[in-house]
Design an enzyme around this catalytic site. Structure first.
Site, PDB file in Angstrom:
ATOM      1  N   CYS A  29      35.590  40.049  35.744  1.00 28.51           N
ATOM      2  CA  CYS A  29      35.721  38.709  35.149  1.00 28.51           C
ATOM      3  C   CYS A  29      34.945  37.687  35.958  1.00 28.51           C
ATOM      4  O   CYS A  29      34.734  36.570  35.499  1.00 28.51           O
ATOM      5  CB  CYS A  29      37.175  38.302  35.048  1.00 28.51           C
ATOM      6  SG  CYS A  29      37.893  38.038  36.651  1.00 28.51           S
ATOM      7  N   SER A  71      41.930  39.913  28.348  1.00 30.22           N
ATOM      8  CA  SER A  71      40.972  39.224  27.480  1.00 30.22           C
ATOM      9  C   SER A  71      41.580  37.930  26.915  1.00 30.22           C
ATOM     10  O   SER A  71      42.809  37.778  26.856  1.00 30.22           O
ATOM     11  CB  SER A  71      40.559  40.157  26.338  1.00 30.22           C
ATOM     12  OG  SER A  71      41.704  40.501  25.590  1.00 30.22           O
TER      13      SER A  71
HETATM   14  P1  NAD Z   1      42.952  43.481  27.350  1.00 28.59           P
HETATM   15  O1  NAD Z   1      43.269  42.078  26.971  1.00 28.59           O
HETATM   16  O2  NAD Z   1      42.513  44.421  26.299  1.00 28.59           O
HETATM   17  O3  NAD Z   1      44.265  44.153  28.011  1.00 28.59           O
HETATM   18  C1  NAD Z   1      44.996  43.514  29.023  1.00 28.59           C
HETATM   19  C2  NAD Z   1      46.462  43.939  28.928  1.00 28.59           C
HETATM   20  O4  NAD Z   1      46.998  43.504  27.663  1.00 28.59           O
HETATM   21  C3  NAD Z   1      46.661  45.457  28.987  1.00 28.59           C
HETATM   22  O5  NAD Z   1      47.770  45.747  29.794  1.00 28.59           O
HETATM   23  C4  NAD Z   1      46.887  45.837  27.537  1.00 28.59           C
HETATM   24  O6  NAD Z   1      47.737  46.964  27.402  1.00 28.59           O
HETATM   25  C5  NAD Z   1      47.569  44.605  26.968  1.00 28.59           C
HETATM   26  N1  NAD Z   1      47.292  44.456  25.527  1.00 28.59           N
HETATM   27  C6  NAD Z   1      46.157  44.843  24.864  1.00 28.59           C
HETATM   28  N2  NAD Z   1      46.263  44.546  23.559  1.00 28.59           N
HETATM   29  C7  NAD Z   1      47.467  43.955  23.384  1.00 28.59           C
HETATM   30  C8  NAD Z   1      48.147  43.422  22.241  1.00 28.59           C
HETATM   31  N3  NAD Z   1      47.594  43.427  21.026  1.00 28.59           N
HETATM   32  N4  NAD Z   1      49.374  42.880  22.430  1.00 28.59           N
HETATM   33  C9  NAD Z   1      49.938  42.857  23.640  1.00 28.59           C
HETATM   34  N5  NAD Z   1      49.349  43.370  24.760  1.00 28.59           N
HETATM   35  C10 NAD Z   1      48.128  43.895  24.638  1.00 28.59           C
HETATM   36  O7  NAD Z   1      41.905  43.406  28.549  1.00 28.59           O
HETATM   37  P2  NAD Z   1      41.108  44.601  29.239  1.00 28.59           P
HETATM   38  O8  NAD Z   1      40.058  45.094  28.306  1.00 28.59           O
HETATM   39  O9  NAD Z   1      42.044  45.583  29.843  1.00 28.59           O
HETATM   40  O10 NAD Z   1      40.410  43.811  30.441  1.00 28.59           O
HETATM   41  C11 NAD Z   1      39.182  43.138  30.334  1.00 28.59           C
HETATM   42  C12 NAD Z   1      39.384  41.646  30.141  1.00 28.59           C
HETATM   43  O11 NAD Z   1      40.152  41.109  31.205  1.00 28.59           O
HETATM   44  C13 NAD Z   1      38.069  40.878  30.171  1.00 28.59           C
HETATM   45  O12 NAD Z   1      38.101  39.906  29.155  1.00 28.59           O
HETATM   46  C14 NAD Z   1      38.071  40.209  31.542  1.00 28.59           C
HETATM   47  O13 NAD Z   1      37.319  39.022  31.633  1.00 28.59           O
HETATM   48  C15 NAD Z   1      39.520  39.937  31.715  1.00 28.59           C
HETATM   49  N6  NAD Z   1      39.858  39.738  33.112  1.00 28.59           N
HETATM   50  C16 NAD Z   1      40.121  38.470  33.508  1.00 28.59           C
HETATM   51  C17 NAD Z   1      40.401  38.218  34.832  1.00 28.59           C
HETATM   52  C18 NAD Z   1      40.702  36.828  35.288  1.00 28.59           C
HETATM   53  O14 NAD Z   1      41.235  36.676  36.368  1.00 28.59           O
HETATM   54  N7  NAD Z   1      40.377  35.804  34.535  1.00 28.59           N
HETATM   55  C19 NAD Z   1      40.436  39.271  35.756  1.00 28.59           C
HETATM   56  C20 NAD Z   1      40.180  40.564  35.301  1.00 28.59           C
HETATM   57  C21 NAD Z   1      39.891  40.784  33.960  1.00 28.59           C
END
Ligand code: NAD
Length: 500
Positions: A281, A226
């Protein structure tokens, strides 16, 4: 109950942390296993192992590294059925969709099987008298990957095959929501012949991520997730002197011109807005028909198709979309739907209230369609990440393009038209990283690169393709004089071109 640890030095390692997170089957809401959440000390141990393994792997000839990738590719292909079931059980997506994402991941492995070619440098003979110049790309060292829940196999595979083939060690911190498929793939990579310590998986949460971001032994960080977290990762990682690429959230628009084939448009929107329950995404979450007549025809064509979508768990082969990932996500999507209604958008298809016998506690939401959405609404501005499509009616093509360019996200977009002039103008003018013309989800193939613009990507490099190779390597340029015995005398002026 099954407890998932880490994968280090080619074997499973429970670690020393007593902290565990629940892994939930989103179709039933039941806890199906527990995942270990690493402590700082455990992550530091793994970083030390990877740092020790990195120089030997960097010195391994690229053709030998490629040989491991050839084996890995064959193993992934052989195990695709087993991997897909494992993935769907924790993520909830349909089996064909799970197989599709693994297949797209395998394409990256195939791309890096040609890594000797990708690493070929440049050579210029005689840049000065008896002086030649050449450049090579060398691995950066140890790379960490932090990945999201929505593509638990494919997104990590966008990263580590490129990192490994170019000679780096890698530590993957997958999503804690669906970690099992990564652990099984790690076993396959070990079976493929990768030396110990070169690829490692640590499971965990913020504590694990922060340790990776702060460690001086980590040289680069790839993140997908995200925008809030991605921006944080980019700032903390770059402040610690690392190279960081953070691919983030999206709001992808599809522009529909009056001349578009409405059946083709409807097929495209059904797959790209509702496939994988909208948790992609590159999902299309905004449809922008140009002209009232186009909009009316679109709503008329889409409505029955959305109502007919089959919402079911992955175990039902006729399922077209499964549950969303978590209760938190389910509640958040419902909240967005309420906000849309309250702000005056017209909910044409309401997918709430899906009830499936035997799956009463699952996180199922049917396809939702909002008409008359305006650009000031939260449901337009923010990423919903669920099966909700908003229709924003545009009066003109120019208004549609401006709308896309003014949005804070810039991941993907598409235009549907039979007008080549308009299509060319569109892909040339939009401020978006990946553009489709009559293609709804323009995810680049492995030998091109994936990445957005604006707040969909922090950093300079996109993933895989040559951009991925550049992210995982550093350029070094040599200037050499041979034979060594030639004396040129001391030169105090900066005389480029004389003898370098
Ligand atoms: P997320 O940001 O919640 O988590 C992603 C990663 O970050 C996970 O491994 C998680 O453990 C870690 N994380 C979560 N909170 C954290 C914190 N406070 N500090 C450090 N690390 C932390 O995302 P999600 O819900 O797993 O995935 C969905 C999001 O990913 C959507 O916004 C989507 O658009 C995005 N996404 C983007 C792409 C791209 O290529 N642009 C591809 C796939 C998904």
């Amino acid at each position: 109950m099954n407890s998932i640890g880490h994968f280090v030095s080619n074997e499973h390692w429970p670690g020393t942390s007593g902290r565990l997170g629940d892994v939930i089957n989103p179709a039933t809401g039941e806890v199906i296993s527990r995942v270990t959440l690493a402590t700082k000390e455990d992550v530091d141990t793994v970083i030390g192992i990877a740092a020790k393994a990195a120089p030997g792997w960097a010195a391994t000839p690229p053709a030998k590294r490629a040989a491991v990738m050839f084996n890995f590719r064959d193993l992934l292909k052989r195990h695709i059925e087993e991997l897909a079931v494992m993935l769907s059980a924790e993520h909830g997506k349909t089996i064909p969709d799970a197989k599709g994402e693994i297949a797209r991941g395998i394409e990256v492995v195939e791309f890096v099987c040609g890594v000797p070619q990708l690493l070929k440098g440049e050579y210029s003979e005689a840049v000065g008298q008896n002086v030649d110049s050449f450049s090579v790309r060398q691995p950066v060292g140890v790379i960490a990957g932090i990945t999201p829940f929505n593509f638990p196999a494919m997104v990590p595979l966008w990263m580590y095959p490129v990192a490994l083939a170019t000679g780096n060690a890698f530590i993957l911190k997958p999503s804690e929501k669906d970690p099992s498929v990564v652990m099984r793939i790690a076993e396959l990579l070990a079976e493929a012949g990768l030396p110990e310590g070169v690829f490692n998986v640590v499971n965990g949460d913020k504590e694990a991520v922060d340790t990776l971001l702060d460690s001086p032994l980590i040289d680069a960080v790839s993140f997908v997730g995200s925008t809030t977290i991605g921006e944080y990762i980019y700032q903390r990682g770059t402040a610690a002197g690392k190279r960081v690429q953070a691919l983030c959230g999206a709001k992808n628009h599809m522009v529909i011109l009056p001349d578009a084939d409405m059946e083709q448009v409807t097929d495209a929107l059904i797959g790209s807005a509702y496939g994988s329950a909208g948790e992609r995404c590159m999902a299309i979450s905004v449809a922008v028909p140009v002209g009232e007549g186009t909009a009316d025809r679109l709503i008329e064509a889409l409505t029955p198709r959305i109502r007919a979508l089959k919402v079911a768990p992955y175990t039902d082969p006729s399922s077209e979309l499964g549950p969303v990932i978590s209760k938190q996500s389910y509640d958040k999507i419902h909240d967005y739907i309420d906000q849309g209604i309250n702000k005056g958008a017209n909910l044409v298809v309401d997918g709430r209230g899906v009830e499936l016998q035997g799956y009463e506690n699952g996180y199922f939401i049917g396809g939702c369609l909002f008409d008359n959405v305006t650009t000031d609404m939260t449901i337009y501005r923010e990423e919903i990440f669920g099966p909700v499509l908003s229709v924003v009616r545009a009066e003109s093509y120019d208004q549609a393009v401006d709308m896309i360019n003014d949005h804070e996200y810039g991941n993907g977009t598409a235009i549907f038209t039979r007008d080549g002039d308009a299509a060319r103008d569109f892909w040339s003018r939009v401020k978006i990283g990946m553009v489709g013309v009559n293609v709804p989800i323009p995810v680049p193939v492995a030998y091109h690169s994936f990445g957005g613009w604006k707040r969909s990507l922090f950093g300079d490099h996109h993933l895989h393709g040559m951009e991925g190779v550049r992210f995982c390597t550093r350029l070094k340029t040599m200037t050499t004089r041979w034979p060594s015995g030639i004396r040129t005398g001391a030169e105090f002026n900066f005389t480029a071109g004389k003898d370098a």
